[in-house]
Motif scaffolding. Structure first.
Motif, PDB file in Angstrom:
ATOM      1  N   LEU A  35      15.641  23.234  11.203  1.00 23.64           N
ATOM      2  CA  LEU A  35      16.984  22.723  11.499  1.00 23.64           C
ATOM      3  C   LEU A  35      17.733  22.345  10.226  1.00 23.64           C
ATOM      4  O   LEU A  35      18.952  22.552  10.124  1.00 23.64           O
ATOM      5  CB  LEU A  35      16.894  21.493  12.416  1.00 23.64           C
ATOM      6  N   ILE A  36      16.998  21.790   9.273  1.00 15.68           N
ATOM      7  CA  ILE A  36      17.628  21.425   7.994  1.00 15.68           C
ATOM      8  C   ILE A  36      18.192  22.680   7.324  1.00 15.68           C
ATOM      9  O   ILE A  36      19.294  22.665   6.766  1.00 15.68           O
ATOM     10  CB  ILE A  36      16.604  20.714   7.080  1.00 15.68           C
ATOM     11  N   GLY A  37      17.447  23.792   7.391  1.00 15.42           N
ATOM     12  CA  GLY A  37      17.949  25.045   6.829  1.00 15.42           C
ATOM     13  C   GLY A  37      19.211  25.513   7.526  1.00 15.42           C
ATOM     14  O   GLY A  37      20.175  25.948   6.873  1.00 15.42           O
ATOM     15  N   LEU A  38      19.240  25.418   8.853  1.00 15.08           N
ATOM     16  CA  LEU A  38      20.440  25.823   9.599  1.00 15.08           C
ATOM     17  C   LEU A  38      21.615  24.899   9.286  1.00 15.08           C
ATOM     18  O   LEU A  38      22.764  25.363   9.145  1.00 15.08           O
ATOM     19  CB  LEU A  38      20.143  25.809  11.098  1.00 15.08           C
ATOM     20  N   LEU A  39      21.339  23.605   9.178  1.00 15.79           N
ATOM     21  CA  LEU A  39      22.412  22.653   8.848  1.00 15.79           C
ATOM     22  C   LEU A  39      22.945  22.902   7.440  1.00 15.79           C
ATOM     23  O   LEU A  39      24.148  22.733   7.182  1.00 15.79           O
ATOM     24  CB  LEU A  39      21.898  21.218   8.974  1.00 15.79           C
ATOM     25  N   MET A  40      22.074  23.305   6.516  1.00 20.58           N
ATOM     26  CA  MET A  40      22.527  23.645   5.164  1.00 20.58           C
ATOM     27  C   MET A  40      23.453  24.851   5.190  1.00 20.58           C
ATOM     28  O   MET A  40      24.407  24.941   4.417  1.00 20.58           O
ATOM     29  CB  MET A  40      21.334  23.935   4.253  1.00 20.58           C
ATOM     30  N   THR A  41      23.177  25.802   6.083  1.00 21.54           N
ATOM     31  CA  THR A  41      24.076  26.945   6.234  1.00 21.54           C
ATOM     32  C   THR A  41      25.460  26.462   6.641  1.00 21.54           C
ATOM     33  O   THR A  41      26.472  26.844   6.044  1.00 21.54           O
ATOM     34  CB  THR A  41      23.534  27.925   7.296  1.00 21.54           C
ATOM     35  N   GLY A  42      25.503  25.610   7.673  1.00 19.34           N
ATOM     36  CA  GLY A  42      26.790  25.078   8.128  1.00 19.34           C
ATOM     37  C   GLY A  42      27.485  24.263   7.058  1.00 19.34           C
ATOM     38  O   GLY A  42      28.700  24.385   6.857  1.00 19.34           O
ATOM     39  N   ALA A  43      26.710  23.434   6.339  1.00 19.75           N
ATOM     40  CA  ALA A  43      27.299  22.593   5.300  1.00 19.75           C
ATOM     41  C   ALA A  43      27.902  23.430   4.181  1.00 19.75           C
ATOM     42  O   ALA A  43      29.019  23.161   3.710  1.00 19.75           O
ATOM     43  CB  ALA A  43      26.239  21.643   4.742  1.00 19.75           C
ATOM     44  N   SER A  44      27.180  24.466   3.742  1.00 16.04           N
ATOM     45  CA  SER A  44      27.689  25.307   2.654  1.00 16.04           C
ATOM     46  C   SER A  44      28.957  26.037   3.079  1.00 16.04           C
ATOM     47  O   SER A  44      29.903  26.184   2.290  1.00 16.04           O
ATOM     48  CB  SER A  44      26.622  26.311   2.197  1.00 16.04           C
ATOM     49  N   VAL A  45      29.012  26.484   4.342  1.00 13.39           N
ATOM     50  CA  VAL A  45      30.202  27.173   4.850  1.00 13.39           C
ATOM     51  C   VAL A  45      31.391  26.225   4.907  1.00 13.39           C
ATOM     52  O   VAL A  45      32.490  26.544   4.441  1.00 13.39           O
ATOM     53  CB  VAL A  45      29.907  27.773   6.248  1.00 13.39           C
ATOM     54  N   ILE A  46      31.183  25.037   5.477  1.00 11.43           N
ATOM     55  CA  ILE A  46      32.276  24.078   5.640  1.00 11.43           C
ATOM     56  C   ILE A  46      32.804  23.592   4.289  1.00 11.43           C
ATOM     57  O   ILE A  46      34.027  23.539   4.054  1.00 11.43           O
ATOM     58  CB  ILE A  46      31.810  22.876   6.493  1.00 11.43           C
ATOM     59  N   ILE A  90      24.777  30.863  -3.120  1.00 14.01           N
ATOM     60  CA  ILE A  90      24.379  30.008  -4.237  1.00 14.01           C
ATOM     61  C   ILE A  90      23.521  28.843  -3.750  1.00 14.01           C
ATOM     62  O   ILE A  90      22.496  28.504  -4.354  1.00 14.01           O
ATOM     63  CB  ILE A  90      25.620  29.490  -4.988  1.00 14.01           C
ATOM     64  N   ALA A  91      23.935  28.210  -2.641  1.00 15.16           N
ATOM     65  CA  ALA A  91      23.155  27.095  -2.110  1.00 15.16           C
ATOM     66  C   ALA A  91      21.754  27.552  -1.718  1.00 15.16           C
ATOM     67  O   ALA A  91      20.758  26.875  -2.025  1.00 15.16           O
ATOM     68  CB  ALA A  91      23.870  26.482  -0.910  1.00 15.16           C
ATOM     69  N   SER A  92      21.668  28.701  -1.050  1.00 18.92           N
ATOM     70  CA  SER A  92      20.347  29.209  -0.649  1.00 18.92           C
ATOM     71  C   SER A  92      19.530  29.604  -1.870  1.00 18.92           C
ATOM     72  O   SER A  92      18.303  29.418  -1.898  1.00 18.92           O
ATOM     73  CB  SER A  92      20.503  30.399   0.299  1.00 18.92           C
ATOM     74  N   ALA A  93      20.208  30.134  -2.902  1.00 19.23           N
ATOM     75  CA  ALA A  93      19.497  30.502  -4.130  1.00 19.23           C
ATOM     76  C   ALA A  93      18.925  29.272  -4.817  1.00 19.23           C
ATOM     77  O   ALA A  93      17.816  29.307  -5.365  1.00 19.23           O
ATOM     78  CB  ALA A  93      20.439  31.242  -5.072  1.00 19.23           C
ATOM     79  N   GLY A  94      19.681  28.159  -4.796  1.00 19.11           N
ATOM     80  CA  GLY A  94      19.185  26.931  -5.394  1.00 19.11           C
ATOM     81  C   GLY A  94      17.926  26.433  -4.708  1.00 19.11           C
ATOM     82  O   GLY A  94      16.944  26.072  -5.352  1.00 19.11           O
ATOM     83  N   LEU A  95      17.942  26.443  -3.370  1.00 20.88           N
ATOM     84  CA  LEU A  95      16.758  26.027  -2.618  1.00 20.88           C
ATOM     85  C   LEU A  95      15.601  27.002  -2.820  1.00 20.88           C
ATOM     86  O   LEU A  95      14.443  26.595  -2.965  1.00 20.88           O
ATOM     87  CB  LEU A  95      17.093  25.920  -1.129  1.00 20.88           C
ATOM     88  N   ALA A  96      15.924  28.303  -2.824  1.00 15.74           N
ATOM     89  CA  ALA A  96      14.872  29.313  -3.013  1.00 15.74           C
ATOM     90  C   ALA A  96      14.216  29.165  -4.381  1.00 15.74           C
ATOM     91  O   ALA A  96      12.995  29.347  -4.524  1.00 15.74           O
ATOM     92  CB  ALA A  96      15.456  30.710  -2.859  1.00 15.74           C
TER      93      ALA A  96
END
Length: 701
Positions: A340-351, A476-482
């Motif tokens: 869920l945290i991963g999905l919320l990060m998707t929403g946060a990065s988009v918003i 970029i956000a996903s790359a940082g976490l990856a």
């Protein structure tokens, strides 16, 4: 459905979902090809764009293949053949995702322009479905390539399979750097040259056929935003999948922890397909329809992750946390919370990215207002917006790392990243939507379609521009976490390597623990942090200078053509479009090589010096930190500058042709290499550094 069944059949389920993604992509391709392609003039312009894009990518692939052969031989000699084969597979699939996506995009652009003659809905469907092909291809090819490679190699040698997966990750990442850099240099050199001479000096409209650089500009949209972005997110997806496999296998064990990331991708892929259907049937405004598709996909994925997690981990997991040296137990609910945290990060990065780059909010409007007082104030405002835009994403990333680590240790962070990247199918559909609508507008202008048609394509282009910025923020956000997961993988792999070779290297447990002590009190770690922090800056300097040199050559060519043949501006003569296409093609292929190889050579150089093991650990962290800030700042500034120009062109602050508009065009041209060359290319560069660090462990340490 019990844990044993999912563990045994999970790989087959994931591969079946990937094949379903390819089938849906094929259906969308057929639907696009059945759509009307416009009149003869529209088709001729579209053909010129298609030929230019195909010619560039063919030459780029030839260049990349020559470099890849050398790296394949070196990997086979220094590591092993399975790693070298993995490298080729990752490289081939990364190229395929970008190339096929680009080919469909250049078929969809003219159909989007034709659809705009009928209705906004028809144009929206044509553009989005063209982008959805790319999104589905990225996810399906990543699942298939990594899944099949892992299935085959794990049957031959389970321990060796883990090591050889790093080869797949390196192939995908290195090709992504080349694709991002080459495509970014191409598209922004053409765009900057076209804008500076066409708009500022000659007062020409966007995509005016009298501008000699207009065809090169439209070609660049495809090789940069379609092919480049597809290779970028394919690489991030594949690397995140591989990183989760490594962390799961080395800290928990084989079986469910390894199968889980594949099944996360499968569930989210099905959810993305439903989201794509939603966009096609939605009657909402374009921006609302696209965001609605993302929301539908995310909610369905969140629902699907719950039974999957609890069925696969009924008794939870026990993680051997090498970062703390302690083992800890986590429940299935904790693992689910990480998804869920991963999905919320998707929403946060988009918003967050949407806020800083959309014309509807104050950051973009502040830049537009600053344009009234000149070029310099526009630039200052744009840089300020980019710097501000780093705060919220970094806070969210920090919170995501903390919460996901608390939920399931290092494996929790990896799972959160995988859940975030699992949404790539729908997210990349939004990104490819941008260049398709941009090209559609160009075709509408160059073929002399009524202004009403251009109004529709302009509306879609403005939405597409925001979508491109949003997806770059997501990447970029996903790359940082990856990258954080990859750093953990470096630590885990290094520990296993030292323990496995302790007798040969005459190491006792105390010495190994000392070697694995990455403390800020150690000067070697500090040195590594400085070197790692330098790499994104040096990398960006090479790429920015490359765009500047190529754009200067385009400016000179356009000026020379207009001076030599004054009939061009009167519409009495036809520009030599091919000259600008040739300039940016040669420049992109030449300039991409040095910065693309920089992270590879830097890691090898650091690993080869005494104390390289610890210095390299510092390099990884340093590159992640500065690269994340630079990537977010540059892409946000660039997107905001671009939309500030569009906001003025809508009639605000004097409208087109005003002094404010000219200042905004200058800001946009500065922002072009920020958002489409250097900023996005930092993503794969960071991961190349981290992957190379894992790859060189048995060679140098």
């Amino acid at each position: 459905m019990n844990s044993a069944f999912l563990t045994q059949q999970g790989m087959g389920i994931a591969l079946t979902a990937a094949i379903l993604g390819l089938v849906v992509a094929a259906i969308l391709i057929a639907k696009i090809l059945r759509s009307p392609a416009g009149n003869d003039r529209m088709q001729a312009i579209a053909k010129a764009i298609q030929e230019g894009a195909r010619a560039y990518l063919n030459r780029q692939i030839t260049t990349i293949c020559m470099i890849s052969v050398v790296l394949f031989v070196l990997l086979a000699i220094l590591r092993d053949m399975s790693t070298a084969l993995g490298f080729l597979l990752g490289a081939a699939c990364s190229l395929a995702a970008g190339y096929i996506g680009m080919r469909i995009a250049v078929l969809a652009n003219v159909r989007t322009a034709q659809g705009a003659i009928t209705s906004r809905q028809k144009a929206l469907q044509a553009a989005f479905n063209g982008g959805a092909v790319t999104g589905l291809l990225v996810v399906a090819l990543a699942l298939l390539s990594v899944g099949i490679f892992w299935f085959v190699m794990s049957r031959i040698n389970p321990q060796g399979a883990i090591a050889s997966l790093i080869g797949v990750a390196l192939g995908a990442s290195l090709i992504s750097v080349f694709a991002r850099l080459g495509g970014g240099i191409y598209t922004k050199a053409a765009d900057v040259g076209a804008d500076l001479v066409g708009k500022v000096e000659s007062n020409l409209e966007e995509d005016d056929p009298r501008n000699p650089a207009t065809i090169a500009d439209n070609v660049g949209d495809n090789v940069g935003d379609c092919a480049g972005m597809a290779a970028d997110v394919f690489e991030t997806y594949a690397v995140s999948l591989i990183g989760t496999i490594l962390v799961g296998a080395l800290t928990i064990g084989f079986g469910a922890p390894v199968v889980f990331p594949f099944l996360l991708g499968a569930v989210a892929l099905v959810a993305s397909i439903i989201g794509i259907i939603y966009v096609n049937v939605s009657k909402s405004k374009p921006g609302n329809a696209l965001m609605g598709g993302v929301l539908v996909s995310a909610v369905l994925a969140a629902i699907g992750f719950w039974p999957l997690t609890h069925a696969l981990f009924p008794d939870g997991i026990k993680v051997d946390d090498v970062l703390t040296g302690k083992a800890a137990a986590y429940s299935a609910t904790g693992i689910y919370l990480a998804t869920l945290i991963g999905l919320l990060m998707t929403g946060a990065s988009v918003i967050i990215t949407n806020y800083y780059t959309s014309t509807e909010y104050s950051p973009v409007r502040k830049i537009a207002r600053a344009s009234e007082t000149g070029h310099a104030t526009n630039i200052i405002a744009g840089i300020g917006v980019g710097l501000h835009a780093t705060a919220l994403p970094v806070i969210c990333i920090g919170a995501a790392i903390w919460l996901s680590y608390s939920s399931a240790g290092l494996y929790g962070i990896a799972v959160a990243v995988m859940a975030m990247l699992a949404m790539s199918g729908i997210i990349i559909s939004l990104d490819a939507f941008g260049p398709i609508t941009d090209n559609a507008g160009g075709i509408a202008v160059m073929s002399g379609l009524p202004h009403e048609v251009r109004d529709v394509t302009d509306e879609l282009d403005a939405v597409g521009n925001t979508m491109k910025a949003v997806t770059k923020g997501y990447a970029i956000a996903s790359a940082g976490l990856a990258a954080v997961v990859l750093f953990g993988s470096y630590f885990v792999d290094l520990k296993h390597h030292l323990e496995a070779n302790a007798a040969t290297m005459h190491l006792d447990p105390a010495v190994i623990n000392e070697m694995l002590s990455f403390s800020l009190r150690d000067p070697q770690i500090i040195i590594g942090l400085f070197i790692g922090g330098l790499l994104p800056y040096l990398f960006s300097a090479f790429s920015m200078n490359a765009v500047g040199r190529a754009a200067g050559a385009v400016v000179q060519e356009v000026r020379n053509q207009l001076a030599r043949r004054p009939g061009i501006l009167k519409g009495e003569d036809v520009p030599e479009y091919g000259a600008c296409v040739d300039i940016v093609t040669r420049a992109a292929l030449k300039e991409m090589i040095v910065p693309a190889l920089l992270p590879v050579l830097a890691v090898i150089a650091v690993a080869a010096v005494p104390g390289g093991m610890k210095i390299l650990g510092g390099v990884l962290v340093g590159s992640i930190v500065t690269g994340l800030f630079m990537g977010i700042s540059m892409t946000s500034s660039g997107g905001a500058w671009d939309n500030a120009k569009k906001y003025i062109e809508e009639g605000h602050h004097g409208g087109k042709g005003s002094e404010a508009h000219k200042a905004a065009v200058t800001g946009d041209t500065v922002g072009d290499p920020y958002k489409d060359t250097s900023g996005p290319a930092i993503n794969p560069m960071i991961k190349v550094v981290n992957i190379m660090a894992i790859l060189v462990i048995p060679i140098f340490f």
